[in-house]
Design an enzyme around this catalytic site. Structure first.
Site, short mmCIF file in Angstrom:
data_model
loop_
_atom_site.label_atom_id
_atom_site.label_comp_id
_atom_site.label_asym_id
_atom_site.label_seq_id
_atom_site.Cartn_x
_atom_site.Cartn_y
_atom_site.Cartn_z
N LYS A 1 -2.38 16.18 -8.82
CA LYS A 1 -1.83 16.01 -10.16
C LYS A 1 -1.04 17.24 -10.61
O LYS A 1 -0.05 17.13 -11.34
CB LYS A 1 -2.95 15.69 -11.14
CG LYS A 1 -3.59 14.32 -10.91
CD LYS A 1 -2.58 13.19 -11.05
CE LYS A 1 -3.23 11.82 -11.00
NZ LYS A 1 -2.26 10.73 -11.19
N ASP B 1 0.88 -1.18 0.00
CA ASP B 1 0.00 0.00 0.00
C ASP B 1 0.91 1.22 0.00
O ASP B 1 1.58 1.51 1.00
CB ASP B 1 -0.91 -0.01 1.24
CG ASP B 1 -1.86 1.17 1.24
OD1 ASP B 1 -1.67 2.11 0.42
OD2 ASP B 1 -2.80 1.18 2.05
N TYR C 1 -7.75 15.64 -6.06
CA TYR C 1 -7.13 14.98 -7.23
C TYR C 1 -6.40 16.03 -8.07
O TYR C 1 -5.26 15.84 -8.49
CB TYR C 1 -8.23 14.28 -8.03
CG TYR C 1 -7.75 13.50 -9.22
CD1 TYR C 1 -7.20 12.23 -9.06
CD2 TYR C 1 -7.87 14.00 -10.52
CE1 TYR C 1 -6.77 11.49 -10.16
CE2 TYR C 1 -7.46 13.27 -11.62
CZ TYR C 1 -6.91 12.01 -11.44
OH TYR C 1 -6.50 11.28 -12.53
N SER D 1 -2.58 14.33 -15.13
CA SER D 1 -3.98 14.30 -15.61
C SER D 1 -4.33 15.65 -16.21
O SER D 1 -3.70 16.66 -15.90
CB SER D 1 -4.90 14.02 -14.41
OG SER D 1 -6.22 14.36 -14.72
P1 NAI Z 1 -7.06 2.30 -12.17
O1 NAI Z 1 -7.93 2.53 -10.99
O2 NAI Z 1 -7.29 1.12 -13.04
O3 NAI Z 1 -5.52 2.24 -11.73
C1 NAI Z 1 -5.00 2.80 -10.57
C2 NAI Z 1 -4.11 1.77 -9.93
O4 NAI Z 1 -3.47 2.35 -8.79
C3 NAI Z 1 -4.91 0.55 -9.44
O5 NAI Z 1 -4.25 -0.63 -9.87
C4 NAI Z 1 -4.83 0.69 -7.93
O6 NAI Z 1 -4.84 -0.54 -7.25
C5 NAI Z 1 -3.49 1.40 -7.76
N1 NAI Z 1 -3.42 2.07 -6.45
C6 NAI Z 1 -4.25 3.03 -5.98
N2 NAI Z 1 -3.92 3.35 -4.74
C7 NAI Z 1 -2.85 2.58 -4.40
C8 NAI Z 1 -2.06 2.44 -3.23
N3 NAI Z 1 -2.31 3.15 -2.12
N4 NAI Z 1 -1.04 1.55 -3.24
C9 NAI Z 1 -0.79 0.81 -4.33
N5 NAI Z 1 -1.50 0.89 -5.47
C10 NAI Z 1 -2.52 1.77 -5.49
O7 NAI Z 1 -7.13 3.65 -13.00
P2 NAI Z 1 -6.34 4.19 -14.28
O8 NAI Z 1 -7.31 4.97 -15.03
O9 NAI Z 1 -5.59 3.11 -14.94
O10 NAI Z 1 -5.32 5.22 -13.60
C11 NAI Z 1 -3.91 5.12 -13.67
C12 NAI Z 1 -3.31 6.50 -13.48
O11 NAI Z 1 -3.68 7.31 -14.58
C13 NAI Z 1 -3.79 7.22 -12.21
O12 NAI Z 1 -2.70 7.92 -11.63
C14 NAI Z 1 -4.82 8.18 -12.75
O13 NAI Z 1 -4.95 9.31 -11.92
C15 NAI Z 1 -4.22 8.53 -14.09
N6 NAI Z 1 -5.17 9.08 -15.05
C16 NAI Z 1 -6.21 8.32 -15.54
C17 NAI Z 1 -7.08 8.89 -16.46
C18 NAI Z 1 -8.23 8.13 -17.05
O14 NAI Z 1 -9.00 8.74 -17.79
N7 NAI Z 1 -8.39 6.86 -16.81
C19 NAI Z 1 -6.93 10.27 -16.90
C20 NAI Z 1 -5.82 10.94 -16.34
C21 NAI Z 1 -4.97 10.37 -15.45
#
Ligand code: NAI
Length: 245
Positions: free
Chosen positions: A152, A56, A148, A135
């Site tokens: 970012k 975590d 958020y 982001s």
């Molecule tokens: P997602 O929710 O699939 O991925 C986020 C990952 O971070 C998950 O695997 C989660 O388990 C992990 N995570 C969260 N908190 C954690 C912690 N305390 N310790 C360990 N792991 C942790 O979402 P997504 O969309 O793939 O997001 C990935 C990145 O891209 C994020 O930083 C998000 O802010 C960024 N992002 C996503 C966008 C979108 O449209 N999907 C747009 C802009 C940025």
């Protein structure tokens, strides 16, 4: 010898797509996340050049030991992708201090903490790449995501500061600012809010959400030798969303 990459949040969404792209490019990948079952399942998909570490990242004290364990197992870390992130969609006036701090801790402070530990190793190696994920929220004023957005924007500032400080050590630091990419996170934010989704699509010249693989392609470029003179940039991968009229 294969390069070794650590990808936080690598078991899902954008992080998993980056992991797949790196493995296709002969990079060994260690994904970091909280859910062991999901990490194992992702590694089964990724194949023999993958490994996982359950942590975590909001528990900052666990990070140095995690980095050391990865070094003990894999010998080096050439690439760090700070991708893990969480969102909280709530009107600003209702966000508690604890909620605010949790987002900042996960999205930004932990990225600093793991980058500091990994940069120490990259300094010894005299090379390395750090890639942060920010982001569109850091570029324009998006309502109902105050923590958020702050986290970012901080990630982008930190990218520039780290890039300047670490360049003499042979370490490049860049950032991708994804637009709206189809993942679980964006589904939660958009699918039950058609007004917001329509607005997103209306100001995205390419008229669609992005695919995680489209972010992964840019990530692979930025950590590759093809980008050897690029540091400190924030690259939008957004179908034109950031310049949409
Ligand atoms: P997602 O929710 O699939 O991925 C986020 C990952 O971070 C998950 O695997 C989660 O388990 C992990 N995570 C969260 N908190 C954690 C912690 N305390 N310790 C360990 N792991 C942790 O979402 P997504 O969309 O793939 O997001 C990935 C990145 O891209 C994020 O930083 C998000 O802010 C960024 N992002 C996503 C966008 C979108 O449209 N999907 C747009 C802009 C940025």
């Amino acid at each position: 010898m294969k390069k070794v990459a650590v990808i936080t949040g690598g078991a899902s969404g954008i992080g998993l797509a980056i992991a797949k792209r790196f493995i296709a490019g002969s990079i060994k990948v260690i994904i970091v996340g909280r859910d062991i079952a999901r990490l194992k399942a992702a590694c089964r998909t990724l194949g023999e050049n993958s490994d996982f570490f359950s942590c975590d990242l909001a528990d900052l004290h666990a990070i140095p030991a995690m980095v050391q364990t990865i070094i003990d197992r894999h010998g080096r870390i050439d690439i760090l992708v700070n991708n893990a992130g969480i969102n909280l969609k709530k009107p600003m006036l209702e966000v508690t201090d604890d909620e605010y701090q949790k987002i900042i801790l996960t999205n930004q402070t932990s990225a600093f903490c793991i980058s500091r530990a990994v940069a120490g190793i990259m300094k010894e190696q005299e090379e390395g790449c750090i890639l942060n994920i920010s982001s569109m929220a850091s570029i324009y004023g998006l309502p109902n995501v105050i923590a958020y957005t702050a986290s970012k924007a901080a990630v982008e500032g930190m990218t520039r500061s780290m890039a300047v400080e670490l360049a003499p050590l042979g370490i490049r630091v860049n950032c991708i600012a994804p637009g709206f990419i189809r993942t679980n996170m964006s589904s939660v934010a958009l699918d039950n809010d058609p007004g917001r989704k329509n607005r997103v699509l209306a100001r995205t010249p390419m008229g669609r959400l992005g695919k995680p693989e489209e972010v992964a392609g840019a990530a692979y470029f930025l950590v590759s030798e093809e980008a050897s003179f690029i540091t400190g940039v924030v690259l939008p991968v957004d179908g034109g969303n950031s310049i949409g009229f």
